[in-house]
Structure formats: C-alpha cells, structure tokens
Scaffold this motif. Sequence first.
Motif, PDB file in Angstrom:
ATOM      1  N   ASN A  45       0.852  -1.184   0.000  1.00 26.62           N
ATOM      2  CA  ASN A  45       0.000   0.000   0.000  1.00 26.62           C
ATOM      3  C   ASN A  45       0.886   1.231   0.000  1.00 26.62           C
ATOM      4  O   ASN A  45       1.837   1.315   0.776  1.00 26.62           O
ATOM      5  CB  ASN A  45      -0.906   0.017   1.238  1.00 26.62           C
ATOM      6  N   ASN A  51      -3.892  11.032   2.789  1.00 26.86           N
ATOM      7  CA  ASN A  51      -4.880   9.942   2.863  1.00 26.86           C
ATOM      8  C   ASN A  51      -6.122  10.251   2.030  1.00 26.86           C
ATOM      9  O   ASN A  51      -7.224   9.825   2.349  1.00 26.86           O
ATOM     10  CB  ASN A  51      -5.270   9.640   4.312  1.00 26.86           C
ATOM     11  N   ASP A  54      -6.448   5.871  -2.108  1.00 30.26           N
ATOM     12  CA  ASP A  54      -5.905   4.553  -1.809  1.00 30.26           C
ATOM     13  C   ASP A  54      -5.160   4.077  -3.040  1.00 30.26           C
ATOM     14  O   ASP A  54      -5.683   4.128  -4.150  1.00 30.26           O
ATOM     15  CB  ASP A  54      -7.026   3.554  -1.493  1.00 30.26           C
TER      16      ASP A  54
END
Length: 151
Positions: A45, A51, A54
């Motif tokens: 990831n 944030n 993704d």
Amino acid sequence: MKKRNLFVATALMLVSPLFYACSDDKDEPETTKPSQTVSVVGQWNAANATNMYDESFTINSNGTIYYELGDYRETGGIEEIEILANGTYTVSGDNLKVNYTKVSVYCSNGKHSYNGFNDKESRQIIYKIGVSGSGAINLVNSKGEKLVLKP
C-alpha cells in the motif's frame, strides 16, 4: 666524489616515487559494496500524506503485477477516479520495470485518463528501488516522484 654522491642522491630521489606508485595494494583492506537484494513480491500500500486516495500494488512471484488507485476529491464537487491496471514486471539491479497491458481508467468527470494512465492503453514505468525503514520500499519514477510502499 661529492659530484658522484650528489648524482646518486638525485637519481634515488627521482626513482623512488616510481617504486612507491607501483607498490602492491594488497595490504589495504578491500572496499566492496555489499549487494542488497530487495524483494518486491507482496501486497503493498502506498503511503500518502493526505490519505485522500488509496493506492495499492500486488506483485506476484510469477512476474505479474496488479495496480489499483482510488481517488476521491472535492473540487467544487466530489470527483471520483479509479485506475485498475495489470501486466508484468521484471527486476534488474535496482530497477523495477513494469509493463501494464490492461488498463482501465474511470473518472466521474467523463475523462478517460489520469496520472499518466489512459483507458485501454498500455503503459510502461521504470522505477528505481530503494529500501526504507520498517520493511517498506521506495519506488522513484523517471520524474523523480517517490512512492513509499508499506506491506
């Protein structure tokens, strides 16, 4: 006699650097660069500061790679972006060469491209691989953009 001694002394001074320069270097320790093999195989990831999206990579030992990016932005409204790509990869030294052959790009604004990916078009990216702390790896593309991938 003085001229002879002066001649010998001068000759020795001129010749002695040759012996020094041609000395054997075996008494000095060898400096070798340790070889470091980084395994890129696994589920990774991408770490990002905001944030806001993704981003993940699945890199398999059989030479296949899957990439997924989901981005949701509020720019006068909510914009949704999704990239799904798969293909193959090779590692040579500190280079990771990725050939995405199946690419799907969806943008809620109707565009069919994002971040260098175009819908239904192949893409090749070459990353420099580096090691980061805590089991993470760094990937740097040709533009100097860095991804920190965490397991």
